[in-house]
Scaffold this active site. Structure first.
Site, PDB file in Angstrom:
ATOM      1  N   HIS A  30       0.857  -1.183   0.000  1.00 27.73           N
ATOM      2  CA  HIS A  30       0.000   0.000   0.000  1.00 27.73           C
ATOM      3  C   HIS A  30       0.899   1.241   0.000  1.00 27.73           C
ATOM      4  O   HIS A  30       1.783   1.370   0.849  1.00 27.73           O
ATOM      5  CB  HIS A  30      -0.889  -0.049   1.249  1.00 27.73           C
ATOM      6  CG  HIS A  30      -1.898   1.040   1.340  1.00 27.73           C
ATOM      7  ND1 HIS A  30      -3.102   1.003   0.654  1.00 27.73           N
ATOM      8  CD2 HIS A  30      -1.907   2.195   2.034  1.00 27.73           C
ATOM      9  CE1 HIS A  30      -3.800   2.087   0.936  1.00 27.73           C
ATOM     10  NE2 HIS A  30      -3.092   2.835   1.771  1.00 27.73           N
ATOM     11  N   ASP A  32       0.968   5.243   0.135  1.00 33.04           N
ATOM     12  CA  ASP A  32       0.201   6.429   0.515  1.00 33.04           C
ATOM     13  C   ASP A  32       0.788   7.672  -0.128  1.00 33.04           C
ATOM     14  O   ASP A  32       1.870   8.125   0.245  1.00 33.04           O
ATOM     15  CB  ASP A  32       0.210   6.585   2.040  1.00 33.04           C
ATOM     16  CG  ASP A  32      -0.715   5.585   2.712  1.00 33.04           C
ATOM     17  OD1 ASP A  32      -1.865   5.451   2.248  1.00 33.04           O
ATOM     18  OD2 ASP A  32      -0.282   4.946   3.681  1.00 33.04           O
ATOM     19  N   HIS A  63      -2.785   4.784  -2.937  1.00 32.38           N
ATOM     20  CA  HIS A  63      -3.896   5.506  -2.295  1.00 32.38           C
ATOM     21  C   HIS A  63      -3.611   6.992  -2.450  1.00 32.38           C
ATOM     22  O   HIS A  63      -2.703   7.520  -1.821  1.00 32.38           O
ATOM     23  CB  HIS A  63      -3.932   5.065  -0.817  1.00 32.38           C
ATOM     24  CG  HIS A  63      -4.940   5.772   0.013  1.00 32.38           C
ATOM     25  ND1 HIS A  63      -4.927   5.695   1.396  1.00 32.38           N
ATOM     26  CD2 HIS A  63      -5.996   6.557  -0.311  1.00 32.38           C
ATOM     27  CE1 HIS A  63      -5.928   6.403   1.882  1.00 32.38           C
ATOM     28  NE2 HIS A  63      -6.584   6.943   0.875  1.00 32.38           N
ATOM     29  N   ASP A 171      -8.124   0.550   6.090  1.00 37.19           N
ATOM     30  CA  ASP A 171      -6.836   1.245   6.168  1.00 37.19           C
ATOM     31  C   ASP A 171      -6.808   2.176   7.373  1.00 37.19           C
ATOM     32  O   ASP A 171      -7.553   3.144   7.433  1.00 37.19           O
ATOM     33  CB  ASP A 171      -6.652   2.046   4.866  1.00 37.19           C
ATOM     34  CG  ASP A 171      -5.334   2.805   4.800  1.00 37.19           C
ATOM     35  OD1 ASP A 171      -4.442   2.545   5.613  1.00 37.19           O
ATOM     36  OD2 ASP A 171      -5.220   3.657   3.892  1.00 37.19           O
ATOM     37  N   GLY A 193       0.396  -0.317   8.484  1.00 34.08           N
ATOM     38  CA  GLY A 193       1.678   0.378   8.375  1.00 34.08           C
ATOM     39  C   GLY A 193       2.529   0.120   9.592  1.00 34.08           C
ATOM     40  O   GLY A 193       3.419  -0.749   9.585  1.00 34.08           O
TER      41      GLY A 193
HETATM   42  C1  DX5 Z   1      -3.298   7.240   6.422  1.00 30.02           C
HETATM   43  C2  DX5 Z   1      -2.849   6.207   5.436  1.00 30.02           C
HETATM   44  C3  DX5 Z   1      -2.685   4.825   5.964  1.00 30.02           C
HETATM   45  C4  DX5 Z   1      -1.556   4.670   6.952  1.00 30.02           C
HETATM   46  C5  DX5 Z   1      -1.845   3.478   7.813  1.00 30.02           C
HETATM   47  O1  DX5 Z   1      -3.553   8.424   5.734  1.00 30.02           O
HETATM   48  O2  DX5 Z   1      -3.806   6.131   4.385  1.00 30.02           O
HETATM   49  O3  DX5 Z   1      -2.464   3.912   4.886  1.00 30.02           O
HETATM   50  O4  DX5 Z   1      -0.302   4.486   6.342  1.00 30.02           O
HETATM   51  O5  DX5 Z   1      -0.881   3.426   8.799  1.00 30.02           O
HETATM   52  P1  DX5 Z   1      -1.153   2.668  10.167  1.00 30.02           P
HETATM   53  O6  DX5 Z   1      -1.369   1.245   9.865  1.00 30.02           O
HETATM   54  O7  DX5 Z   1       0.093   2.953  10.936  1.00 30.02           O
HETATM   55  O8  DX5 Z   1      -2.379   3.298  10.798  1.00 30.02           O
HETATM   56 ZN    ZN Z   2      -3.593   4.575   2.866  1.00 33.55          ZN
END
Ligand code: DX5
Ligand code: ZN
Length: 214
Positions: A30, A32, A63, A171, A193
């Site tokens: 994924h 970001d 994303h 997510d 993440g």
């Molecule tokens: C937030 C992102 C997520 C983020 C998730 O804007 O879209 O994809 O990286 O990270 P964790 O898993 O640490 O919440």
């Molecule tokens: Zn994301």
């Protein structure tokens, strides 16, 4: 269940080696992409996707948290993105979803925690992936918002009833301790993440999340 580590939590100075550490245990990465406008944070664009592409055959799930995704979809496709997800909050997504599809890229639609399921429901026939945000976009490491699981359940019910080929991805804040909840609500893809790259052994963390969800 498919597992998608968010590289936002990886070491940006060592992306290739970080993704190699977990690749055998995950289906997607994924990515970001934030532009400093749609969200305050500024992260990854097409050049980084192009740099990663030769290092993995895993699906690159991008994303887009950007104000004007239409200006970037061609560049992301050229860079080797496999999926491009845009936000419904920006307005009618149909023209851009059509363009993404015509580039041969999987079409995703995301919605923020406070955006109701009604806002995405009219577009389920136009997408391959529905991204349910379980934190507010902008940063990794935020706490999971369990109320969004109602939207996952609503989406699962409708997608199954209509026999639609739409995957549901969640997510934000996904860890071993809530993976089972998300799976039970009907999620197909878990993004994580800090839950993966923040662990001492990211591959073991990915396996633990998968085991918890099955
Ligand atoms: C937030 C992102 C997520 C983020 C998730 O804007 O879209 O994809 O990286 O990270 P964790 O898993 O640490 O919440
Ligand atoms: Zn994301």
């Amino acid at each position: 269940m498919k597992i998608a580590p968010s590289i936002l939590a990886a070491d940006f100075a060592n992306l290739a080696s970080d993704i190699a550490r977990v690749a055998d245990d995950v289906e997607l990465f994924h990515v970001d992409c934030m532009d400093g406008h749609y969200v305050p944070n500024l992260t990854i664009g097409p050049p980084v996707v192009a740099a990663l592409r030769p290092h993995t055959d895993r699906f690159l799930d991008c994303h887009l948290m950007v104000d004007n995704p239409g200006r970037l979809v061609q560049a992301f496709a050229d860079a080797g993105a496999d999926g491009l997800t845009i936000h419904v909050e920006l307005g009618d997504p149909r023209p851009l979803l059509r363009e993404i599809g015509s580039l041969g890229v999987r079409r995703g639609l995301a919605f923020e925690p406070e955006t109701p399921f009604d806002a995405v429901e009219p577009f389920l026939g136009d997408i391959d992936l529905l991204l349910v945000m379980s934190v507010h976009t902008g940063y990794g490491g935020q706490p999971f918002i369990p109320e969004v699981l109602d939207k996952v359940r609503a989406a699962r019910k409708l997608i199954d009833a209509e026999g639609m080929a739409v995957e549901i991805e969640i997510d934000g804040g996904i860890k071993v301790d809530n993976a089972a909840l998300a799976a039970a609500a009907g999620v197909d893809i878990l993004v994580s993440g800090t839950g993966i790259f923040g662990a001492d052994d990211p591959a073991a963390a990915a396996r633990a999340i998968r085991a918890a969800a099955s």
